[in-house]
Enzyme design. Structure first.
Site, PDB file in Angstrom:
ATOM      1  N   PRO A  68       6.638 116.078  38.352  1.00  0.00           N
ATOM      2  CG  PRO A  68       8.048 117.579  39.472  1.00  0.00           C
ATOM      3  CD  PRO A  68       7.586 116.149  39.467  1.00  0.00           C
ATOM      4  CB  ALA A  70       7.880 122.451  32.323  1.00  0.00           C
ATOM      5  CB  SER A  97       5.716 121.563  36.499  1.00  0.00           C
ATOM      6  OG  SER A  97       6.649 122.571  36.146  1.00  0.00           O
ATOM      7  CE1 TYR A 120      13.132 123.443  38.404  1.00  0.00           C
ATOM      8  CE2 TYR A 120      11.280 124.014  37.010  1.00  0.00           C
ATOM      9  CZ  TYR A 120      12.317 123.155  37.337  1.00  0.00           C
ATOM     10  OH  TYR A 120      12.526 122.014  36.597  1.00  0.00           O
ATOM     11  CB  THR A 146      13.114 121.452  41.560  1.00  0.00           C
ATOM     12  OG1 THR A 146      11.902 120.696  41.498  1.00  0.00           O
ATOM     13  CG2 THR A 146      14.129 120.848  40.603  1.00  0.00           C
ATOM     14  CE  LYS A 210      11.533 116.032  40.300  1.00  0.00           C
ATOM     15  NZ  LYS A 210      12.279 116.713  39.243  1.00  0.00           N
ATOM     16  CB  SER A 232      15.447 113.321  40.927  1.00  0.00           C
ATOM     17  OG  SER A 232      15.166 113.775  39.623  1.00  0.00           O
ATOM     18  CG  HIS A 234      15.664 117.903  36.279  1.00  0.00           C
ATOM     19  ND1 HIS A 234      15.439 118.808  37.296  1.00  0.00           N
ATOM     20  CD2 HIS A 234      14.831 118.277  35.279  1.00  0.00           C
ATOM     21  CE1 HIS A 234      14.527 119.689  36.907  1.00  0.00           C
ATOM     22  NE2 HIS A 234      14.136 119.393  35.698  1.00  0.00           N
ATOM     23  NE  ARG A 237      13.726 117.773  31.047  1.00  0.00           N
ATOM     24  CZ  ARG A 237      13.190 117.874  29.843  1.00  0.00           C
ATOM     25  NH1 ARG A 237      13.198 116.839  29.033  1.00  0.00           N
ATOM     26  NH2 ARG A 237      12.646 118.997  29.431  1.00  0.00           N
ATOM     27  CG  ASP A 265      12.622 111.425  39.296  1.00  0.00           C
ATOM     28  OD1 ASP A 265      13.851 111.465  39.113  1.00  0.00           O
ATOM     29  OD2 ASP A 265      11.906 112.455  39.309  1.00  0.00           O
ATOM     30  N   GLY A 266      13.562 108.736  37.473  1.00  0.00           N
ATOM     31  CA  GLY A 266      14.510 108.677  36.367  1.00  0.00           C
ATOM     32  C   GLY A 266      14.520 107.305  35.728  1.00  0.00           C
TER      33      GLY A 266
HETATM   34  C1  LIG Z   1       9.462 117.471  29.705  1.00  0.00           C
HETATM   35  C2  LIG Z   1       9.920 117.460  31.120  1.00  0.00           C
HETATM   36  C3  LIG Z   1       9.703 118.573  31.910  1.00  0.00           C
HETATM   37  C4  LIG Z   1      10.118 118.569  33.229  1.00  0.00           C
HETATM   38  N1  LIG Z   1       9.826 119.655  34.004  1.00  0.00           N
HETATM   39  C5  LIG Z   1      10.155 119.620  35.322  1.00  0.00           C
HETATM   40  C6  LIG Z   1       9.773 120.683  36.163  1.00  0.00           C
HETATM   41  O1  LIG Z   1       9.122 121.634  35.751  1.00  0.00           O
HETATM   42  N2  LIG Z   1      10.148 120.611  37.464  1.00  0.00           N
HETATM   43  C7  LIG Z   1      10.878 119.562  37.964  1.00  0.00           C
HETATM   44  O2  LIG Z   1      11.199 119.545  39.149  1.00  0.00           O
HETATM   45  N3  LIG Z   1      11.228 118.531  37.177  1.00  0.00           N
HETATM   46  C8  LIG Z   1      10.872 118.532  35.888  1.00  0.00           C
HETATM   47  N4  LIG Z   1      11.202 117.468  35.091  1.00  0.00           N
HETATM   48  C9  LIG Z   1      11.873 116.295  35.676  1.00  0.00           C
HETATM   49  C10 LIG Z   1      10.834 115.271  36.168  1.00  0.00           C
HETATM   50  O3  LIG Z   1      10.129 115.753  37.290  1.00  0.00           O
HETATM   51  C11 LIG Z   1      11.479 113.934  36.592  1.00  0.00           C
HETATM   52  O4  LIG Z   1      12.516 114.179  37.509  1.00  0.00           O
HETATM   53  C12 LIG Z   1      12.008 113.116  35.421  1.00  0.00           C
HETATM   54  O5  LIG Z   1      11.293 113.372  34.231  1.00  0.00           O
HETATM   55  C13 LIG Z   1      11.926 111.644  35.746  1.00  0.00           C
HETATM   56  O6  LIG Z   1      12.492 110.896  34.722  1.00  0.00           O
HETATM   57  P1  LIG Z   1      11.656 110.081  33.601  1.00  0.00           P
HETATM   58  O7  LIG Z   1      11.068 111.102  32.695  1.00  0.00           O
HETATM   59  O8  LIG Z   1      12.715 109.265  32.985  1.00  0.00           O
HETATM   60  O9  LIG Z   1      10.597 109.256  34.306  1.00  0.00           O
HETATM   61  C14 LIG Z   1      10.791 117.446  33.756  1.00  0.00           C
HETATM   62  C15 LIG Z   1      10.995 116.337  32.959  1.00  0.00           C
HETATM   63  C16 LIG Z   1      10.558 116.318  31.657  1.00  0.00           C
HETATM   64  C17 LIG Z   1      10.758 115.084  30.839  1.00  0.00           C
END
Ligand SMILES: Cc1cc2nc3c(=O)[nH]c(=O)nc-3n(C[C@H](O)[C@H](O)[C@H](O)COP(=O)(O)O)c2cc1C
Length: 335
Positions: A68, A70, A97, A120, A146, A210, A232, A234, A237, A265-266
Site C-alpha cells: 500500500p 499513499a 492504501s 490507518y 498498519t 502491518k 515491515s 514501513h 519511513r 517488505d522493505g
Molecule cells: C510513498 C510511500 C507511501 C506509503 N504509504 C503507505 C500507506 O499509505 N500505508 C502503509 O501501510 N504503508 C505505506 N507505505 C509503506 C509501504 O507499504 C511498504 O511498507 C514499503 O514501501 C516497502 O518498502 P519498499 O518501498 O522498500 O519496497 C508507503 C511507502 C511509500 C514509499
C-alpha cells in the site's frame, strides 16, 4: 533517479523516495537482502516451474504483493487504478492504501479479485470505519491494519520541500492542499491492542497487522485473531535505525509457527530477494517503491512492466537455485 525528481518535482519525489532521519534504515533495507546468500542445488529437473503460493486460503499465481502506498496520483494520473490493473494483469495481490487518491470503489472496478485494503486509524474513528465499510462493500478480500504509525516518522525531506497533497483524498475530499504534517496529525496515537478487535469486527474480513518487527508482537497478533502479520519497517519511513525486514523475519516466523501468514517488505528489489524472503519463512513479499517508479514513468503499463520483470526474475531464480516450486524454498537454499 535524478530524472524521476525532474519528472515528479522535488516535493513528490522526496515524499516517495525518502525515509526517516538519516535514512540509514532506508538504505539498510536493500543492503540486508543483498547480504543473504543463496546456495543453489544443481542437477535438479527445473523444466517446469511453479511460482504459486497459498495465502489466506487462496491459491495465488506467485508470492508478489503490491504494497500500500499513499497519494499515487502524485506519481501519475493513472494513479491507484493503474497500479491495481497492473497487479491484476500480472497475478499480483494488490493492497490499496487508505490514503488513496482514488475512491476504493472506483479502484475495485478495475482491480483483480486479489485486492486488500490498508487502514490507518485516524483520531476521527468514523473516517476509518467509513473506509472499512466502503472496502467491505467493494469486495476487498482482507483488511491490512498498519500499526507502526502512531505518529509520523521524522521525515526531513518533506520538511525541506514543504510537499503538500493537492489531490482529493478521503480525509480531505475538497482537495484543498494539505501538508503531509497536517495529514499525519490526523493519525491516532492512542491506538492499542484493545482497539484491534473493534476493527477486526467492523472489517468482517481477514485481518493482517502491518508493521510488526518483534516476535512478541507477532504472538499477540496471532492471539487477537490476525490472519497474518506483515514484517515491515514501513520502507524506512518511520523510526530510523530499526532492524530490517530481512533481520526481523526469522524470529517472527518462529513465533508465529504456522498459525498465521507471515509477509515481509522493505528493500525488495529483485525476484531473488523475493526468493530469499520465502527461504527465510515468509509466505509472500510486498514490493513498494519499484512499482511506484514504474507507475511514475509509464502509468499502468510502467507498473505492469516492473511486476512482470519481478515475476520473471523469481522464475529464473527458482530454475537457477534448483528449486522448481516456490513453496519448497526453505533455509536449505541459503548459505
Ligand atoms: C510513498 C510511500 C507511501 C506509503 N504509504 C503507505 C500507506 O499509505 N500505508 C502503509 O501501510 N504503508 C505505506 N507505505 C509503506 C509501504 O507499504 C511498504 O511498507 C514499503 O514501501 C516497502 O518498502 P519498499 O518501498 O522498500 O519496497 C508507503 C511507502 C511509500 C514509499
Amino acid at each position: 533517479m535524478d530524472d524521476l525528481e525532474g519528472l515528479l518535482g522535488a516535493g513528490a519525489y522526496g515524499y516517495f523516495a525518502g525515509g526517516a532521519g538519516d535514512e540509514l534504515t532506508l538504505r539498510a533495507n536493500e543492503t540486508s537482502w543483498s547480504q543473504v546468500k543463496l546456495a543453489p542445488r544443481v542437477l535438479v529437473d527445473v523444466g517446469a516451474r511453479d511460482l504459486s503460493v497459498e495465502l489466506l486460503g487462496r491459491r495465488r499465481a506467485h508470492p508478489l504483493v503490491v504494497a500500500p502506498m499513499a497519494y499515487q496520483r502524485h506519481a501519475h494520473e493513472d494513479a491507484e487504478r493503474g497500479t491495481a490493473q497492473a497487479a491484476a494483469a500480472t497475478g499480483s495481490t494488490f493492497v490499496l492504501s487508505s490514503q488513496t487518491t482514488t475512491a476504493p470503489r472506483d479502484v475495485a472496478e478495475v482491480a483483480g479479485p486479489d485486492r486488500w485494503f490498508q487502514l490507518y486509524v485516524f483520531k476521527d474513528r468514523q473516517v476509518s470505519l467509513d473506509l472499512v465499510a466502503e472496502a467491505r462493500e467493494s469486495g476487498y478480500e482482507a483488511l491490512v491494519l498498519t500499526v507502526d504509525f502512531p505518529v509520523a516518522g521524522w521525515r526531513e525531506r518533506d520538511k525541506r520541500t514543504g510537499f503538500s497533497i493537492t489531490h482529493p483524498i478521503a480525509l480531505n475530499p475538497g482537495g484543498t492542499p494539505l501538508t503531509t504534517e497536517q495529514i499525519f496529525a490526523m493519525h491516532d496515537p492512542t491506538l492499542t491492542w484493545d482497539d484491534v478487535h473493534a476493527f477486526a469486527e467492523a472489517a468482517g474480513m481477514p485481518l493482517l497487522l502491518k508493521g510488526i518487527l518483534r516476535p512478541d508482537d507477532a504472538e499477540r497478533a496471532v492471539d487477537v485473531g490476525a490472519a497474518g502479520v506483515i514484517v515491515s519497517n514501513h520502507g524506512g519511513r518511520q523510526l530510523d535505525t530499526v532492524l530490517t525486514g530481512a533481520e526481523a523475519l526469522p524470529p517472527v516466523v518462529d513465533a508465529v509457527a504456522g498459525r498465521a501468514a507471515v509477509l515481509v517488505d522493505g528493500g525488495i528489489r529483485r525476484g531473488w530477494d523475493v526468493a530469499k524472503a520465502l527461504c527465510l519463512g515468509a509466505d509472500a513479499a510486498l514490493v513498494g517503491r519499484p512499482v511506484l517508479w514504474g507507475l511514475a514513468r509509464g502509468g499502468r503499463a510502467g507498473a505492469q512492466a516492473v511486476l512482470e520483470q519481478l515475476v520473471a526474475e523469481l522464475d529464473s531464480t527458482l530454475a537457477l537455485l534448483g528449486c522448481p516450486r516456490a513453496v519448497d524454498l526453505d533455509l536449505s537454499f541459503l548459505a
